[in-house]
Design a protein around this motif. Structure first.
Motif, PDB file in Angstrom:
ATOM      1  N   LEU A  14       0.823  -1.210   0.000  1.00 56.08           N
ATOM      2  CA  LEU A  14       0.000   0.000   0.000  1.00 56.08           C
ATOM      3  C   LEU A  14       0.857   1.260   0.000  1.00 56.08           C
ATOM      4  CD1 LEU A  14      -2.700  -1.120   2.566  1.00 56.08           C
ATOM      5  CD2 LEU A  14      -3.020  -0.821   0.107  1.00 56.08           C
ATOM      6  N   ARG A  15       2.038   1.173   0.617  1.00 55.27           N
ATOM      7  CA  ARG A  15       2.887   2.348   0.700  1.00 55.27           C
ATOM      8  C   ARG A  15       3.452   2.720  -0.668  1.00 55.27           C
ATOM      9  NH1 ARG A  15       6.419   0.498   4.066  1.00 55.27           N
ATOM     10  NH2 ARG A  15       5.216   1.058   5.917  1.00 55.27           N
ATOM     11  N   TYR A  16       3.801   1.710  -1.461  1.00 50.19           N
ATOM     12  CA  TYR A  16       4.472   1.969  -2.727  1.00 50.19           C
ATOM     13  C   TYR A  16       3.542   1.830  -3.931  1.00 50.19           C
ATOM     14  CZ  TYR A  16       8.614   1.655   0.192  1.00 50.19           C
ATOM     15  OH  TYR A  16       9.535   1.863   1.174  1.00 50.19           O
ATOM     16  N   THR A  17       2.267   1.705  -3.691  1.00 46.26           N
ATOM     17  CA  THR A  17       1.301   1.590  -4.777  1.00 46.26           C
ATOM     18  C   THR A  17       0.298   2.724  -4.661  1.00 46.26           C
ATOM     19  OG1 THR A  17       1.511  -0.807  -4.617  1.00 46.26           O
ATOM     20  CG2 THR A  17      -0.291   0.036  -5.933  1.00 46.26           C
ATOM     21  N   ASN A  18      -0.019   3.349  -5.771  1.00 41.93           N
ATOM     22  CA  ASN A  18      -1.049   4.369  -5.765  1.00 41.93           C
ATOM     23  C   ASN A  18      -2.118   4.010  -6.781  1.00 41.93           C
ATOM     24  OD1 ASN A  18      -0.021   5.187  -8.330  1.00 41.93           O
ATOM     25  ND2 ASN A  18       1.484   6.485  -7.279  1.00 41.93           N
ATOM     26  N   LEU A  19      -3.158   4.816  -6.808  1.00 47.00           N
ATOM     27  CA  LEU A  19      -4.304   4.500  -7.652  1.00 47.00           C
ATOM     28  C   LEU A  19      -3.929   4.501  -9.128  1.00 47.00           C
ATOM     29  CD1 LEU A  19      -7.332   3.933  -7.734  1.00 47.00           C
ATOM     30  CD2 LEU A  19      -7.730   6.401  -7.815  1.00 47.00           C
ATOM     31  N   GLN A  20      -3.037   5.389  -9.547  1.00 48.65           N
ATOM     32  CA  GLN A  20      -2.642   5.444 -10.948  1.00 48.65           C
ATOM     33  C   GLN A  20      -1.974   4.145 -11.388  1.00 48.65           C
ATOM     34  OE1 GLN A  20      -2.059   7.879  -8.751  1.00 48.65           O
ATOM     35  NE2 GLN A  20      -3.435   9.468  -9.533  1.00 48.65           N
ATOM     36  N   VAL A  21      -1.135   3.602 -10.520  1.00 44.26           N
ATOM     37  CA  VAL A  21      -0.468   2.334 -10.848  1.00 44.26           C
ATOM     38  C   VAL A  21      -1.481   1.211 -10.960  1.00 44.26           C
ATOM     39  CG1 VAL A  21       1.190   0.608 -10.030  1.00 44.26           C
ATOM     40  CG2 VAL A  21       1.700   3.046  -9.774  1.00 44.26           C
ATOM     41  N   VAL A  22      -2.423   1.182 -10.029  1.00 45.34           N
ATOM     42  CA  VAL A  22      -3.459   0.148 -10.060  1.00 45.34           C
ATOM     43  C   VAL A  22      -4.290   0.264 -11.338  1.00 45.34           C
ATOM     44  CG1 VAL A  22      -5.555  -0.697  -8.931  1.00 45.34           C
ATOM     45  CG2 VAL A  22      -3.578  -0.059  -7.558  1.00 45.34           C
ATOM     46  N   ILE A  23      -4.638   1.476 -11.743  1.00 48.37           N
ATOM     47  CA  ILE A  23      -5.418   1.678 -12.964  1.00 48.37           C
ATOM     48  C   ILE A  23      -4.637   1.198 -14.185  1.00 48.37           C
ATOM     49  CG2 ILE A  23      -6.379   3.437 -14.508  1.00 48.37           C
ATOM     50  CD1 ILE A  23      -7.174   5.028 -12.032  1.00 48.37           C
ATOM     51  N   CYS A  24      -3.355   1.524 -14.238  1.00 45.54           N
ATOM     52  CA  CYS A  24      -2.526   1.087 -15.374  1.00 45.54           C
ATOM     53  C   CYS A  24      -2.433  -0.428 -15.438  1.00 45.54           C
ATOM     54  CB  CYS A  24      -1.136   1.700 -15.265  1.00 45.54           C
ATOM     55  SG  CYS A  24      -1.092   3.494 -15.553  1.00 45.54           S
ATOM     56  N   LEU A  25      -2.229  -1.070 -14.296  1.00 45.46           N
ATOM     57  CA  LEU A  25      -2.158  -2.530 -14.266  1.00 45.46           C
ATOM     58  C   LEU A  25      -3.489  -3.152 -14.669  1.00 45.46           C
ATOM     59  CD1 LEU A  25      -0.120  -3.075 -10.968  1.00 45.46           C
ATOM     60  CD2 LEU A  25       0.696  -3.358 -13.316  1.00 45.46           C
TER      61      LEU A  25
END
Length: 350
Positions: A14-25
């Motif tokens: 959670l610390r190194y992941t943000n919503l933009q990364v999740v959306i891209c994945l």
């Protein structure tokens, strides 16, 4: 320390992941699933033409095509919303703690949400795997020979059904958990006051966000009905599920409304009794109110207080939130139109 140690990997994620990364994945997953479905013939032009002229494969083709579109799209939406719901709940509850004197800490909030999320993740994946295996067993595809002889697209769709069911169930479990968590730990009666609705704004924001997530989630399921006549019973079930889940998610707002409305009613009743007593004493003594300035001032204060209490809204939702709720109510009917547009695009390009 031992109780918190098993949360370390999740906290690091959670610390190194943000919503933009999740959306891209998630988008990457969707694109790869669509490319694989095209390669395996889910959008075969020959099969599509055959389905139009009433060939016997039409029903199977439409079902496979809709599943090839619907399952990855719903999965991507659920993945993004699950992460967004986690961060949204954390943000809103932290804001609530900062504006209210609540005997809870931010560390306790994040620990409780993370622990329950991890448990719900396990439950949802077991459920998703169980549903897929049950379907394979019902279709007689669990036998190795039968599985190897099945069309590749069937095997592909059954494999993609695992994340579809898992993340969809996880989203529903998380919505239910967050709602119950808020009601149990953040809406004690002694923390709710008539003039403190602004302090409840973070809770209201969270509730509205959850309802919006639910509305668009339900609105995606008509994608599985493209090219088919939608049975009335399916429409009724879809609307019933949306209404039932939305009413449950709105329970925090309803609880606050009922409590504030009760407080207003009781306060106004006490004020009316006090005003009645003041007039009764005047009549007993046969004196005018202006003969007693102190009594007149007290009566004026009671009338002003009554007016102030009457002007207080018992709903912890402001106008922008109300407009957002009205917009949400229109998403379900619009979903049928969206399905028709997507179907026309498919027929044009495939």
């Amino acid at each position: 320390m031992l109780a918190l140690s098993h949360l370390a990997p999740r906290k690091a994620f959670l610390r190194y992941t943000n919503l933009q990364v999740v959306i891209c994945l998630a988008i990457g997953y969707f694109v790869s699933m669509i490319v694989a479905a095209i390669y395996l013939g889910a959008f075969s032009q020959d099969a599509y033409i055959a389905s139009k002229v009433g060939d016997s494969i039409s029903r199977d083709f439409i079902r496979e095509r809709n599943a090839a579109i619907g399952m990855p799209l719903v999965t991507v939406y659920a993945i993004i919303c699950n992460y967004y719901l986690f961060t949204r709940a954390r943000t809103c509850l932290f804001s609530f703690l900062n504006h209210n004197h609540v005997a809870k800490t931010q560390k306790w909030v994040i620990y409780t949400i993370a622990r329950k999320t991890w448990l719900n993740l396990k439950i949802s994946f077991v459920f998703g795997l169980g549903v897929t295996l049950t379907y394979l067993y019902a279709e007689g595809l669990l036998v190795t020979d039968a599985l190897s002889e099945s069309p590749s697209i069937i095997v592909f769709l059954n494999v993609s059904a695992v994340p579809f069911w898992s993340f969809s169930v996880l989203l529903v479990l998380q919505l239910i958990f967050i709602t119950r968590f808020v009601i149990k730990h953040f809406l004690e009666k002694e923390k709710i006051g008539m003039f403190g609705s602004k302090k409840l704004q973070p809770i209201s924001d969270l509730v509205i966000s959850n309802v919006v997530i639910t509305a668009f989630f339900i609105a995606l399921f008509p994608l599985f009905w493209m090219g088919k006549e939608i049975p009335n019973i399916d429409k009724v079930i879809t609307l019933f599920v949306f209404v039932a889940l939305s009413l449950f998610l709105l329970r925090p707002v309803m609880k606050v409304h009922n409590f504030i409305a009760t407080q207003k009613s009781q306060s106004i009743e006490r004020i009316n009794k006090a005003i009645f007593v003041a007039f009764a004493e005047r009549q007993d003594k046969k004196r005018r109110l202006t003969d007693n300035p102190e009594r007149l001032s007290q009566l004026s204060s009671l009338i002003n207080l009554k007016h102030e209490i009457n002007s207080v809204s018992s709903w912890p939702i402001d106008l922008p939130q109300g407009i957002k709720g009205i917009a949400v109510a229109s998403t379900i009917p619009l979903s049928w139109a969206i399905g028709s547009i997507i179907e026309s695009l498919i027929s044009q390009f495939f």
